[in-house]
Design an enzyme around this catalytic site. Structure first.
Site, PDB file in Angstrom:
ATOM      1  N   LYS A  41       0.850  -1.211   0.000  1.00  0.00           N
ATOM      2  CA  LYS A  41       0.000   0.000   0.000  1.00  0.00           C
ATOM      3  C   LYS A  41       0.876   1.247   0.000  1.00  0.00           C
ATOM      4  O   LYS A  41       2.078   1.166   0.300  1.00  0.00           O
ATOM      5  CB  LYS A  41      -0.910  -0.024   1.224  1.00  0.00           C
ATOM      6  N   ARG A 138     -10.970  -0.239  14.530  1.00  0.00           N
ATOM      7  CA  ARG A 138     -10.954   0.497  13.262  1.00  0.00           C
ATOM      8  C   ARG A 138     -12.081  -0.013  12.374  1.00  0.00           C
ATOM      9  O   ARG A 138     -13.150   0.581  12.352  1.00  0.00           O
ATOM     10  CB  ARG A 138      -9.575   0.342  12.614  1.00  0.00           C
ATOM     11  N   HIS A 168      -6.368  -7.519  12.914  1.00  0.00           N
ATOM     12  CA  HIS A 168      -5.169  -6.674  12.895  1.00  0.00           C
ATOM     13  C   HIS A 168      -4.763  -6.353  14.325  1.00  0.00           C
ATOM     14  O   HIS A 168      -5.587  -5.921  15.125  1.00  0.00           O
ATOM     15  CB  HIS A 168      -5.470  -5.388  12.113  1.00  0.00           C
ATOM     16  N   ARG A 221       0.850 -10.724   6.985  1.00  0.00           N
ATOM     17  CA  ARG A 221       0.834  -9.526   6.141  1.00  0.00           C
ATOM     18  C   ARG A 221       2.037  -8.662   6.512  1.00  0.00           C
ATOM     19  O   ARG A 221       2.029  -7.955   7.502  1.00  0.00           O
ATOM     20  CB  ARG A 221      -0.469  -8.733   6.371  1.00  0.00           C
ATOM     21  N   TYR A 267      15.382  31.938   4.149  1.00  0.00           N
ATOM     22  CA  TYR A 267      14.211  32.708   4.582  1.00  0.00           C
ATOM     23  C   TYR A 267      14.276  33.010   6.073  1.00  0.00           C
ATOM     24  O   TYR A 267      14.601  32.133   6.883  1.00  0.00           O
ATOM     25  CB  TYR A 267      12.921  31.915   4.322  1.00  0.00           C
ATOM     26  N   CYS A 313      13.877  25.272   2.278  1.00  0.00           N
ATOM     27  CA  CYS A 313      12.976  25.877   1.292  1.00  0.00           C
ATOM     28  C   CYS A 313      12.152  24.774   0.609  1.00  0.00           C
ATOM     29  O   CYS A 313      12.356  23.593   0.863  1.00  0.00           O
ATOM     30  CB  CYS A 313      13.774  26.623   0.229  1.00  0.00           C
ATOM     31  N   ASP A 315      12.240  23.738  -2.454  1.00  0.00           N
ATOM     32  CA  ASP A 315      12.957  22.913  -3.431  1.00  0.00           C
ATOM     33  C   ASP A 315      14.448  22.775  -3.153  1.00  0.00           C
ATOM     34  O   ASP A 315      15.136  22.028  -3.839  1.00  0.00           O
ATOM     35  CB  ASP A 315      12.801  23.526  -4.831  1.00  0.00           C
TER      36      ASP A 315
END
Ligand SMILES: *Cc1c(COP(=O)(O)O)cnc(C)c1O
Length: 371
Positions: A41, A138, A168, A221, A267, A313, A315
């Site tokens: 997932k 859940r 689970h 799992r 910044y 920042c 990027d």
């Protein structure tokens, strides 16, 4: 799914051999007849679902598991025949598509089954795994009476057929074994209510797979540990074998300069050079998953730890270098360089979260390169 770029030095390098190693080791740790369900997932916990699935199947996994119907449909394109289980809830409208594509869905709700029973007969039945809630709180059936009502509806169904049942664990990664033992016991009691044992009875996630092989049943799992990550510090201390990390995040120095004392960086000007300093710029930022709150986190250059300085920042970010380095010099954000290693666990600790969350935060913009 992930960007393919020829021009970005920032990359996630995925070691599919490590994934295979982890899958194989788990298999040998478990009873021979226990099947391995590879949980892929969230794009294989950030490693890429398709490639992870190929590696895991190659290493002996027999089922793939995802969280959502869309993830299953995407995976079906590269994996036309293998069993794919959607572990989370699916809308009623998905059942017919799932049947056509041979995707197995999770069922928890009687009204869900009633709505599908009211539909025109599918050409093929949709396989379902019944989810039992033994303490996670859940999704899942919680009582024997709810379960027998649901089983009655499934028994009458022309469109659905039972293939499995699962639960689970919520606390298998803790020191205390009691909650997991209680959940397992409750699960076995509920499984005994089935008139016929379903083909696949399964309970264990990574933590339980590693610490409680006696709860392996028909299948486990395996999620986070398939990628070489221990589910928690408690499990890390008790590992029955070594896990191999599958993800490395790497970039290169894009720009290097020498600054005098008293110059401000990035910044807000929060970082000020205290002496003459070499400052390097890296082409990775918070839009890639290098969260702003990782300010101060170290990266590896020339086998040494050096800190990120100034605000991260979107990027890019800046690091403080011990000396001049050439532009293009390799920089490791996650992984090994020389004798040093920076792990996903280290980032998780700094950010006050768990390694799971870090593994899925590297954005699509970082190309995944497979080796
Ligand atoms: C995500 C998930 C898993 C895998 O858990 P890990 O701790 O990553 O091994 C197993 N079962 C279910 C139902 C899940 O949602």
């Amino acid at each position: 799914m992930f960007n393919k770029t020829d021009y970005r030095p920032t990359k996630a390098i995925i070691d599919t051999t490590a994934i295979k190693h982890n899958a194989q080791h788990v298999r040998t740790h478990l009873p021979k007849e226990t099947q391995l369900i590879a949980v892929v997932k969230a794009e294989g916990y950030g490693h890429g679902a398709v490639q992870t699935a190929f590696a895991a199947l190659d290493a002996g996994a027999s089922v793939l598991a995802v969280a959502t119907p869309d993830e299953a449909i995407a995976l079906r394109k590269s994996h036309p025949v293998v069993d794919i289980l959607v572990m989370g809830p699916s809308p009623v409208s998905f059942a017919k598509v799932a049947a056509e594509q041979g995707i197995t869905v999770t069922v928890t709700s009687a009204t869900w089954v009633e709505q599908i029973n009211a539909q025109k007969r599918f050409d093929r039945k949709c396989k379902v795994h019944v989810k039992i809630d033994t303490g996670m709180g859940r999704i899942g059936v919680r009582t024997e009476s709810e379960l027998s009502h649901l089983l009655g509806l499934l028994d009458q169904s022309d469109n659905l057929s039972i293939d499995g049942v699962f639960t689970h664990f919520s606390r298998a990664d803790e020191e205390n074994v009691e909650p997991t033992r209680a959940q397992f016991q409750q699960f076995m009691q509920m499984v005994a209510c089935f008139p016929e044992k379903p083909r696949l009875v399964h309970a264990s996630n990574s933590a339980a797979t590693l610490l409680y092989p006696e709860y392996a049943l028909d299948a486990v799992r395996l999620g986070v540990s398939l990628y070489g990550i221990a589910p928690s510090a408690v499990v890390a201390k008790k590992l029955p074998f070594e896990l191999e990390k599958a993800m490395m995040i790497e970039t290169e120095l894009a720009y290097v300069k020498k600054l005098p004392a008293g110059e401000r960086i990035s910044y807000g000007g929060t970082y000020e050079t205290s002496e003459e300093e070499w400052i390097g710029t890296l082409p990775i930022g918070y839009a890639d998953g290098l969260k702003r709150s990782l300010i101060g986190q170290e990266v590896l250059v020339g086998g040494n730890r050096v800190p990120i300085v100034g605000t991260i920042c979107m990027d890019q970010c800046m690091i403080k270098l011990p000396c001049d380095y050439p532009e293009g010099e390799k920089v490791v954000l996650i992984g090994k360089q020389g004798d040093e290693e920076i792990t996903i666990e280290e980032w998780a600790e700094r950010l006050g979260t768990i390694p799971y969350e870090i593994s899925v935060t590297f954005s699509e913009r970082i190309p995944r390169v497979y080796k």
